[in-house]
Scaffold this motif. Structure first.
Motif, short mmCIF file in Angstrom:
data_model
loop_
_atom_site.label_atom_id
_atom_site.label_comp_id
_atom_site.label_asym_id
_atom_site.label_seq_id
_atom_site.Cartn_x
_atom_site.Cartn_y
_atom_site.Cartn_z
N GLU A 1 -6.03 -7.79 28.74
CA GLU A 1 -4.83 -8.05 27.25
C GLU A 1 -4.21 -6.17 27.43
O GLU A 1 -2.84 -6.63 27.20
N GLU A 2 -5.08 -5.53 27.65
CA GLU A 2 -4.15 -4.03 27.20
C GLU A 2 -3.71 -3.73 28.04
O GLU A 2 -2.35 -3.19 27.86
N LEU A 3 -4.15 -3.94 29.67
CA LEU A 3 -2.81 -3.90 30.73
C LEU A 3 -2.28 -5.16 31.10
O LEU A 3 -0.78 -4.97 32.39
N HIS A 4 -1.53 -5.57 30.37
CA HIS A 4 -0.85 -7.14 30.23
C HIS A 4 -1.38 -7.77 32.14
O HIS A 4 -0.41 -7.79 32.70
N ILE A 5 -2.35 -7.88 32.14
CA ILE A 5 -2.71 -8.24 33.85
C ILE A 5 -3.11 -9.48 33.31
O ILE A 5 -4.53 -9.57 32.53
N SER A 6 -3.78 -10.18 34.58
CA SER A 6 -4.96 -11.50 34.08
C SER A 6 -5.74 -11.48 34.58
O SER A 6 -6.24 -10.25 35.70
N GLN A 7 -7.12 -12.14 33.85
CA GLN A 7 -8.76 -11.33 33.72
C GLN A 7 -9.27 -11.63 35.47
O GLN A 7 -9.95 -10.34 35.90
N PRO A 8 -8.38 -12.48 36.35
CA PRO A 8 -9.23 -12.78 37.44
C PRO A 8 -8.43 -12.00 38.57
O PRO A 8 -9.19 -11.11 39.26
N GLY A 9 -6.99 -11.41 38.18
CA GLY A 9 -6.33 -10.40 38.74
C GLY A 9 -7.79 -8.98 39.07
O GLY A 9 -7.97 -8.23 39.76
N LEU A 10 -7.86 -8.64 37.03
CA LEU A 10 -8.76 -7.44 37.32
C LEU A 10 -9.94 -7.53 37.80
O LEU A 10 -10.66 -6.79 38.06
N THR A 11 -10.64 -8.81 37.93
CA THR A 11 -12.01 -9.26 38.26
C THR A 11 -12.25 -8.61 39.63
O THR A 11 -12.71 -8.29 40.04
N HIS A 12 -11.08 -9.35 40.15
CA HIS A 12 -11.01 -9.19 41.56
C HIS A 12 -11.08 -7.47 41.94
O HIS A 12 -11.53 -7.14 43.06
N LEU A 13 -9.72 -7.17 41.75
CA LEU A 13 -9.69 -5.80 41.82
C LEU A 13 -10.78 -4.80 41.36
O LEU A 13 -11.14 -3.65 42.20
N ILE A 14 -12.57 -5.09 39.54
CA ILE A 14 -13.07 -4.51 40.22
C ILE A 14 -14.05 -4.82 41.30
O ILE A 14 -15.23 -3.60 42.20
N GLN A 15 -13.82 -6.25 41.57
CA GLN A 15 -15.23 -6.13 42.87
C GLN A 15 -14.08 -5.67 44.57
O GLN A 15 -15.16 -5.10 44.81
N GLU A 16 -12.98 -5.83 44.44
CA GLU A 16 -12.78 -4.47 45.98
C GLU A 16 -12.95 -3.21 45.28
O GLU A 16 -13.98 -2.98 46.43
N MET A 17 -12.77 -2.25 44.29
CA MET A 17 -14.04 -1.24 44.33
C MET A 17 -14.96 -1.18 45.16
O MET A 17 -15.45 -0.67 45.22
N GLU A 18 -16.09 -1.96 44.04
CA GLU A 18 -17.24 -1.66 44.16
C GLU A 18 -17.75 -1.97 45.82
O GLU A 18 -18.38 -1.80 46.81
N GLN A 19 -16.95 -3.25 46.65
CA GLN A 19 -17.11 -3.44 48.01
C GLN A 19 -16.89 -2.43 48.47
O GLN A 19 -17.44 -1.88 49.84
N GLU A 20 -15.70 -1.96 48.02
CA GLU A 20 -14.86 -0.26 49.58
C GLU A 20 -15.73 0.75 49.02
O GLU A 20 -16.21 0.80 50.27
#
Length: 117
Positions: free
Chosen positions: A23-42
């Motif tokens: 909400e603060e970033l004005h992006i979707s929650q699923p998109g943010l979840t995916h971004l965090i998961q990508e960083m964890e995998q990377e």
């Protein structure tokens, strides 16, 4: 990885909640979840433990946040320095009537030169 992803990670850490961070970033929650998961995998890290009441930063996540904070501070410093360098070559022209120029201009010029050599 992009610097914007690190900024998103900072906001998630601030809230310990993906929905509020999104909400603060004005992006979707699923998109943010995916971004965090990508960083964890990377990086092969577990940054958060998922709990019923939100997220808990792991020890790896805490170290990742420390390094991210340092990198983002350096990035902000770099941006401000480059903006300053880009502006430092600008020419300033001052027009004054002859009487004012002889009375006030030398002290004004001295002050400006001290502030911006």
């Amino acid at each position: 990885m992009k610097l914007s992803q690190l900024k998103y990670f900072q906001v998630v850490c601030k809230h310990n909640n993906l929905t509020r961070a999104a909400e603060e970033l004005h992006i979707s929650q699923p998109g943010l979840t995916h971004l965090i998961q990508e960083m964890e995998q990377e990086f092969g890290l577990t940054l958060f433990l998922r709990r019923n009441k939100g997220l808990v930063l792991t020890e790896e996540g805490r170290k990742f946040l420390e390094e991210a904070n340092l990198l983002l501070q350096q990035s902000d410093y770099f941006v401000s320095r480059m903006k300053f360098l880009g502006q430092s070559n600008q020419i300033i022209r001052v027009g004054l009537p002859p009487a004012s120029a002889t009375l006030f201009f030398p002290s004004i010029m001295h002050m400006l030169h001290r502030q911006s050599p």
